[in-house]
Structures are given as structure tokens and as C-alpha cells.
Design a protein around this motif. Structure first.
Motif, PDB file in Angstrom:
ATOM      1  N   ILE A  73      15.932  38.350   9.099  1.00  0.00           N
ATOM      2  CA  ILE A  73      15.015  39.330   8.488  1.00  0.00           C
ATOM      3  C   ILE A  73      13.620  39.148   9.057  1.00  0.00           C
ATOM      4  CG2 ILE A  73      13.882  39.962   6.322  1.00  0.00           C
ATOM      5  CD1 ILE A  73      16.465  39.609   4.900  1.00  0.00           C
ATOM      6  N   TYR A 123      11.001  41.834  12.091  1.00  0.00           N
ATOM      7  CA  TYR A 123       9.594  42.275  12.181  1.00  0.00           C
ATOM      8  C   TYR A 123       8.942  41.752  13.451  1.00  0.00           C
ATOM      9  CZ  TYR A 123      10.562  43.657   7.513  1.00  0.00           C
ATOM     10  OH  TYR A 123      11.141  44.254   6.442  1.00  0.00           O
ATOM     11  N   ARG A 160       7.287  43.876  16.895  1.00  0.00           N
ATOM     12  CA  ARG A 160       5.984  43.606  17.510  1.00  0.00           C
ATOM     13  C   ARG A 160       6.072  43.271  18.990  1.00  0.00           C
ATOM     14  NH1 ARG A 160       5.777  43.901  12.571  1.00  0.00           N
ATOM     15  NH2 ARG A 160       3.849  44.395  11.490  1.00  0.00           N
ATOM     16  N   GLU A 190       2.472  57.661   9.554  1.00  0.00           N
ATOM     17  CA  GLU A 190       1.811  56.893   8.494  1.00  0.00           C
ATOM     18  C   GLU A 190       2.225  57.427   7.125  1.00  0.00           C
ATOM     19  OE1 GLU A 190      -2.399  57.345   8.209  1.00  0.00           O
ATOM     20  OE2 GLU A 190      -2.700  55.272   7.612  1.00  0.00           O
ATOM     21  N   GLY A 229       4.144  54.431   6.034  1.00  0.00           N
ATOM     22  CA  GLY A 229       3.114  53.575   5.464  1.00  0.00           C
ATOM     23  C   GLY A 229       2.239  52.898   6.478  1.00  0.00           C
ATOM     24  N   ASN A 230       2.506  53.094   7.774  1.00  0.00           N
ATOM     25  CA  ASN A 230       1.646  52.497   8.781  1.00  0.00           C
ATOM     26  C   ASN A 230       1.705  53.335  10.057  1.00  0.00           C
ATOM     27  OD1 ASN A 230       0.059  50.781  10.306  1.00  0.00           O
ATOM     28  ND2 ASN A 230       0.993  48.958   9.442  1.00  0.00           N
ATOM     29  N   HIS A 249       3.188  49.940  13.248  1.00  0.00           N
ATOM     30  CA  HIS A 249       4.366  49.142  12.912  1.00  0.00           C
ATOM     31  C   HIS A 249       4.961  49.679  11.620  1.00  0.00           C
ATOM     32  CE1 HIS A 249       2.416  46.085  15.638  1.00  0.00           C
ATOM     33  NE2 HIS A 249       3.529  46.460  16.211  1.00  0.00           N
ATOM     34  N   TYR A 250       6.115  50.351  11.773  1.00  0.00           N
ATOM     35  CA  TYR A 250       6.621  51.154  10.659  1.00  0.00           C
ATOM     36  C   TYR A 250       7.328  50.326   9.601  1.00  0.00           C
ATOM     37  CZ  TYR A 250       5.892  54.135  14.657  1.00  0.00           C
ATOM     38  OH  TYR A 250       5.341  54.714  15.754  1.00  0.00           O
ATOM     39  N   ALA A 251       7.918  49.188   9.992  1.00  0.00           N
ATOM     40  CA  ALA A 251       8.673  48.347   9.044  1.00  0.00           C
ATOM     41  C   ALA A 251       9.710  49.174   8.286  1.00  0.00           C
ATOM     42  CB  ALA A 251       7.735  47.612   8.080  1.00  0.00           C
ATOM     43  N   GLN A 280      15.787  47.873   8.230  1.00  0.00           N
ATOM     44  CA  GLN A 280      16.280  46.626   7.666  1.00  0.00           C
ATOM     45  C   GLN A 280      17.705  46.471   8.189  1.00  0.00           C
ATOM     46  OE1 GLN A 280      16.076  43.695   6.690  1.00  0.00           O
ATOM     47  NE2 GLN A 280      15.295  43.884   4.597  1.00  0.00           N
ATOM     48  N   ARG A 298      14.420  50.949   4.951  1.00  0.00           N
ATOM     49  CA  ARG A 298      13.756  50.491   3.733  1.00  0.00           C
ATOM     50  C   ARG A 298      13.111  51.622   2.953  1.00  0.00           C
ATOM     51  NH1 ARG A 298       9.694  46.352   5.379  1.00  0.00           N
ATOM     52  NH2 ARG A 298       9.400  46.174   3.150  1.00  0.00           N
ATOM     53  N   ARG A 299      12.842  52.748   3.608  1.00  0.00           N
ATOM     54  CA  ARG A 299      12.182  53.840   2.898  1.00  0.00           C
ATOM     55  C   ARG A 299      12.957  55.117   3.074  1.00  0.00           C
ATOM     56  NH1 ARG A 299       5.716  54.075   2.828  1.00  0.00           N
ATOM     57  NH2 ARG A 299       5.362  51.933   2.193  1.00  0.00           N
ATOM     58  N   PRO A 323      -2.527  58.047   2.965  1.00  0.00           N
ATOM     59  CA  PRO A 323      -1.336  58.613   2.329  1.00  0.00           C
ATOM     60  C   PRO A 323      -0.907  57.779   1.134  1.00  0.00           C
ATOM     61  CG  PRO A 323      -0.780  57.597   4.417  1.00  0.00           C
ATOM     62  CD  PRO A 323      -2.266  57.605   4.331  1.00  0.00           C
ATOM     63  N   LYS A 356       1.803  56.287   0.152  1.00  0.00           N
ATOM     64  CA  LYS A 356       2.581  55.044   0.218  1.00  0.00           C
ATOM     65  C   LYS A 356       2.113  54.129   1.335  1.00  0.00           C
ATOM     66  CE  LYS A 356       6.812  56.851   0.038  1.00  0.00           C
ATOM     67  NZ  LYS A 356       8.268  56.751  -0.027  1.00  0.00           N
ATOM     68  N   LEU A 357       0.803  54.118   1.580  1.00  0.00           N
ATOM     69  CA  LEU A 357       0.265  53.251   2.632  1.00  0.00           C
ATOM     70  C   LEU A 357       0.564  51.788   2.304  1.00  0.00           C
ATOM     71  CD1 LEU A 357      -1.970  53.479   5.099  1.00  0.00           C
ATOM     72  CD2 LEU A 357      -3.275  52.147   3.467  1.00  0.00           C
ATOM     73  N   ARG A 358       0.854  51.023   3.350  1.00  0.00           N
ATOM     74  CA  ARG A 358       1.057  49.594   3.148  1.00  0.00           C
ATOM     75  C   ARG A 358      -0.260  48.885   3.415  1.00  0.00           C
ATOM     76  NH1 ARG A 358       5.082  50.286   6.911  1.00  0.00           N
ATOM     77  NH2 ARG A 358       4.204  48.608   8.117  1.00  0.00           N
ATOM     78  N   PRO A 387       7.627  37.086   7.592  1.00  0.00           N
ATOM     79  CA  PRO A 387       7.734  36.890   9.038  1.00  0.00           C
ATOM     80  C   PRO A 387       6.507  36.196   9.629  1.00  0.00           C
ATOM     81  CG  PRO A 387       8.018  39.203   8.442  1.00  0.00           C
ATOM     82  CD  PRO A 387       7.485  38.498   7.251  1.00  0.00           C
ATOM     83  N   GLU A 412      10.110  43.184  -1.820  1.00  0.00           N
ATOM     84  CA  GLU A 412      11.498  43.563  -2.082  1.00  0.00           C
ATOM     85  C   GLU A 412      12.329  42.394  -2.573  1.00  0.00           C
ATOM     86  OE1 GLU A 412      13.164  45.520   1.320  1.00  0.00           O
ATOM     87  OE2 GLU A 412      11.651  47.081   1.217  1.00  0.00           O
TER      88      GLU A 412
END
Lengths: 416, 133
Positions: free
Chosen positions: A62, A66, A70, A147, A151-152, A155-157, A160, A165-166, B52, B54-56, B77, B105
Motif C-alpha cells: 500500500i 503512493y 511519485r 482536482e 482532490g489533488n 498526485h491523484y491517490a 488502491q 478510492r474515490r 473543490p 473534496k480537496l485533500r 507512505p 481509511e
């Protein structure tokens, strides 16, 4: 009397790099030039040391996910999809359908952003900075969309192991469609600015040619191969994620111009066509988005336990914006971290195409030719091995020793 | 000779700038001077573009509900989380956090979350606002 033949040097040797203003990343070109013409070209990669695989083999799967994202700042999701596909094969995790579709959607959005970024860089290398600003301004729209969805910006993350994840919910569809409309207009504008412009045509037509036969011998991947007329695309040839369900075809430059010349201009056409193709793919995928869960194993702790028991080896592949990315992973039972992890970035396959492209061209064409394969040098470079027994740097003592040895040799020859 | 960019550029003369002038419309002589002025109420900052939903962003941590199970340390990580043996609580270093949200999570008590705060730059990586505990 013995005449000494002096071999006249054929030209002039010059080096560009490892760090040079015309190159975005460290790579060294060594060129034999005659006047302005490049007679012979060679390059030395391996100037960036990263050790990312070493780090990955000290983290559990896991965490490595990530880390894989990168490897590249532009096509991060390609590495996480490839890595997760490899691990999923080993652990025999069945990814839900909805997750497959969301993976493909994010992958295609990333392709749009990567190709627009490249178009800007290429325009900048030509000295066409207003087109560079135009391409990057247009690109902001897809960055904002990414984004909004993930959420970014970079780096979308999203990925999984065993899914995503989303979710992408119906509330978000209008915003995506709005962006797709925007990019349809932007495609028309960019195609006019890049393809109808006389300056771009003069600089890029028949410059940096990679013929079909050369491309077959050197095996480039992605748009570099397709611009030379080679029909090659992991999404079609070994379809994965949701690509098996949709209409998709190889984007070669003859779709637009009716001919394949394999020059820099054709590589611009191929990438612009792929932007248009990605818009279509995102629309198809959104229309067909199936219902269902997002993750095969929703609880990360359960996933970690399952991966600890998994053993085996697998290769995960993905068609990155630059071509095929491959991740080799080996897991051993009882170990959290991968026992082996090898990443082959797409530029690794495209490097060799530089040599036939550059030979015969002018020095001023080097930046655009180097940029035309969209190299991602720091993604490709892994480790530079320096063997302790072969020394490249000769110190003063070494030179002195060599000199003494030579004198001895001559003396010995005289004495005979 | 065709130059389609010329038409585009002429059109742009009549458009508003595409970028958000943050923190001020014109580059101030000194940024710290501008910030002092803002502090005295003599100048105003141009706000950043809205983020937005749901921004992290920066991590938040509810210390009271944390049970010290160390699961978040296992998946982080970036090794951005420290476990403090004495109190059995954690400490998050925002300067090292990559804001992936994996810890949110795995947390069994949902005491970790991502906020929408994104202006985290600082001179000191161990500054108070960059250590969540």
C-alpha cells in the motif's frame, strides 16, 4: 624515411548536457558535427539517481503504491495502475467493474493533460512562446477537473490495490461534460495554431524523421511509434481496465493528413489526435459507467493481511501518455514488502529513436527533436552503477604510473 | 504564410487575465511588508481561488478518540506519523505528509481526516502549525 600519416579529424565533436538550458532533464548528447550538420549522434542516460525501487522494496504494497505514483510528476497514475495490476495478478484480486471504468477515466484525463503539457514544451522549444502559454492555459482546465474529481492536481491517490478510492458520482457528470466541451473547442484552436502555422510547418516538417522501418527495428512505444505509422497501443493490443468495452483505434498521423512521414510534425499530429480521442473515450466511459463496489477488499488492514500471504511474480502494463509502462513485481509469502520491484518507464524504449532522428539534422533542431519523443528522463533513470574495479577518473598518480610504464615498455623494446 | 496565433492573440487583448492575482494584483516591493500592512488593516489580500469540495489538504486529528493502535503508522507512505510511547498518541508532521489520506481509511476510530486547508508553506518544517498532535 618513414612518413607519419596524420588522420584528419572529420569534423568537430560537441557535447550537450548533462545539464543544459535546452534540456529539461539531465541527459548528455555527444555529437560529431560538420558545420551545422550532425554526422553522428549518441547519448548517455543515467545522469539522475533516484533509488526509488530500493525504497519500494522497504515499504509494504500500500505504501509502495503512493511511491510508484511519485515516479513521474506528469503521468503518476500510469505507474500506480501498472503497479496495482501487477500486485492484483499475484494476489488474485478481482477488481470491480466500476473501479475499472474510473481508472480508465482518470487515465484518459491524465493523457489530455500530459499531451497539452508536451504541446506547450514543444512550442517553447521552437521559440513559439505564445502557443506555449495557450497550451498551458487550456491545460489548467483539465488540472482543475482532476482536482475536482480526485482532490489533488497532480498526485491523484485514486488507485488502491483492488480498485479505486474515490467514486465519480452523477452529480459530477455535468462538470466533466463541461470540460469535455471546452476541450473540443480547445482542440480545434490548438490544431489550427500548431498545424496550420507556417513557422511550425517550416521547423517540424521533415525534421527528425524516424521511418517506419527504423521504428520497427528500434521498438519505440506510444505516440513516438504511432507517428511513424506503427500500430501499437497497449489499450488495444492487451486491453485492460475498461478499454475492452469501448470503441478505440490506433491514432496515426494519416488519419488527419493521409500520409505518414514520421517527422516531428507527425508526432505533434499524433498527440493532438490523442487528445481528441481521449475526450471521446471519457464520454463513452461515463455513459457506460456500471454500478457496483469500488474496492474488492474495502478494509486496508484486510488487504495488507492478504498481500502478506501472497506469493508470485507478475508484470503490470499500462499505456502511459508516452507509451507502454511496465512494472515487474515479485511478492514472497510472509513479507509485507515486495521482494523485487522493477519499473520500466516508457521513455526507456523511446531513447534509441533519438539517434536516427538526430543524424543529418542541424544543431538548432536538437531541442525540438529531443523534446519530440516527450522524454521523461528522471522517470527512466534508476541507478548508475560504478564498479569499484574500473576507475574512470585518472589521478595524477595514475597518470604518472602509466607514463612510467610506457617508458619501461619503450626501453624494453629498444633493448631487444 | 499563415499565422493563426495572431488572431488568437488579438482576441486576448480584450480578455481578462486568466490567472488569479494572488496575494496581490501587483508584486509588492516586499512580501513581508505587504503582510504587515495587511496585519495593520491598511491593505487587503486578494483571496486564493476557491478549492473543490473534496480537496485533500492538511490533516486533522482528534486526539481524544485515538486509541493508539498504530495502524496509521503502518500504511503511511511518507513515514510522516510518529507514535509517542508515553501518551500512546500520534504526532503528524505536515511537512512530510503527502496528503494521500490512506491513514484516514485505515483508522478504526475515524479520528483522522483531511481538511481543505492548503496554505502550508513555512520556513520551519517543525513550526507549530506544521505539527498536528
Amino acid at each position: 624515411m618513414k612518413t607519419i600519416e596524420v588522420k584528419k579529424p572529420s569534423g568537430y565533436a560537441t557535447q550537450i548536457g548533462p545539464a543544459h538550458p535546452a534540456l529539461k532533464e539531465p541527459v548528455m548528447f555527444s555529437l560529431d558535427i560538420e558545420g551545422e550538420r550532425i554526422k553522428k549522434a549518441d547519448f548517455v542516460p543515467g545522469m539522475a539517481h533516484r533509488g526509488v525501487e530500493w525504497m519500494g522494496m522497504r515499504r509494504n504494497c500500500i505504501q509502495t503504491m503512493y511511491l510508484a505514483e511519485r515516479i513521474c510528476g506528469i503521468c503518476g497514475i500510469t505507474h500506480s495502475i501498472s503497479f496495482s495490476r501487477a500486485v492484483e495478478q499475484i494476489a488474485q484480486i478481482q477488481v470491480p467493474n466500476r473501479a475499472h471504468y474510473i481508472r480508465s477515466i482518470v487515465g484518459e484525463l491524465e493523457r489530455i493533460h500530459s499531451h497539452l503539457l508536451w504541446a506547450g514544451v514543444a512550442a517553447h522549444e521552437l521559440g513559439f512562446d505564445s502557443a506555449f502559454y495557450l497550451a498551458w492555459r487550456v491545460r489548467e482546465n483539465v488540472m482543475d477537473l482532476l482536482e475536482y474529481l480526485t482532490g489533488n492536481r497532480v498526485h491523484y491517490a485514486m488507485i488502491q490495490i483492488g480498485g479505486v478510492r474515490r467514486d465519480i458520482v452523477p452529480d459530477q457528470f455535468p462538470r466533466i461534460e463541461e470540460s469535455m466541451k471546452f476541450f473540443e473547442d480547445a482542440y480545434a484552436k490548438l490544431a489550427a495554431v500548431f498545424l496550420d502555422d507556417t513557422t511550425v510547418q517550416m521547423r517540424c516538417r521533415d525534421c527528425g524523421v524516424l521511418t517506419y522501418d527504423e521504428a520497427r527495428e528500434l521498438c519505440p512505444v506510444g505516440p513516438t511509434a504511432r507517428a511513424s505509422g506503427i500500430k501499437k497501443d497497449v489499450r488495444i493490443d492487451h486491453s485492460y481496465a475498461a478499454y475492452g468495452d469501448i470503441e478505440i483505434q490506433y491514432q496515426t498521423p494519416d488519419l488527419l493528413t493521409g500520409e505518414v512521414r514520421g517527422d516531428v510534425y507527425d508526432r505533434i499530429i499524433t498527440r493532438l489526435l490523442e487528445v481528441k480521442q481521449s475526450i471521446g473515450i471519457v464520454r463513452q466511459l461515463l455513459a457506460m459507467l456500471p454500478d457496483g463496489p469500488l474496492l474488492a477488499i474495502p478494509k486496508p488492514a484486510v488487504l495488507l493481511a492478504k498481500l502478506k500471504g501472497a506469493a508470485g511474480e507478475a508484470v503490470g502494463r499500462h499505456e502511459a501518455p508516452r507509451g507502454e509502462v511496465m512494472h515487474y513485481v515479485r511478492l514472497e509469502a510472509g513479507k509485507d514488502e515486495p521482494a523485487a520491484w522493477k519499473v520500466k518507464a516508457s521513455s526507456y524504449s523511446n531513447y534509441m529513436a533519438w539517434i536516427p532522428m538526430m543524424e543529418g539534422e542541424q544543431i538548432a533542431d536538437i531541442p525540438i527533436i529531443a523534446a519530440s519523443i516527450d522524454p521523461c528522463i528522471s522517470c527512466t533513470d534508476r541507478v548508475a552503477l560504478v564498479r569499484p574495479d574500473s576507475r574512470q577518473i585518472l589521478t595524477k598518480e595514475d597518470l604518472h604510473r602509466l607514463s612510467v610504464e610506457k617508458t619501461r615498455r619503450i626501453q624494453a623494446a629498444l633493448a631487444k | 504564410m499563415r499565422f493563426p496565433m495572431v488572431q488568437e492573440l488579438l482576441g486576448q487583448l480584450f480578455q481578462k487575465p486568466n490567472t488569479n492575482p494572488f496575494p496581490a494584483a501587483q508584486l509588492p516591493p516586499t512580501v513581508t511588508g505587504l503582510l504587515e500592512k495587511v496585519g495593520r488593516g491598511e491593505a487587503a489580500l486578494n483571496p486564493p481561488v476557491p478549492v473543490p469540495a473534496k480537496l485533500r489538504g492538511k490533516m486533522t486529528y482528534v486526539r481524544e478518540t485515538c486509541i493508539g493502535c498504530k495502524l496509521c503508522l503502518k500504511v503511511c507512505p511518507a513515514h510522516a506519523i510518529d507514535f509517542i510511547e508515553g501518551t500512546k498518541k500520534i504526532r503528524i508532521f505536515v511537512g512530510q505528509c503527502i496528503q494521500c489520506g490512506q491513514c484516514t481509511e485505515i483508522c478504526p476510530k475515524q479520528c483522522l481526516a483531511l481538511s481543505d486547508e492548503f496554505l502550508n508553506a513555512s520556513h520551519d518544517r517543525y513550526a507549530d502549525e506544521l505539527v498536528v498532535d
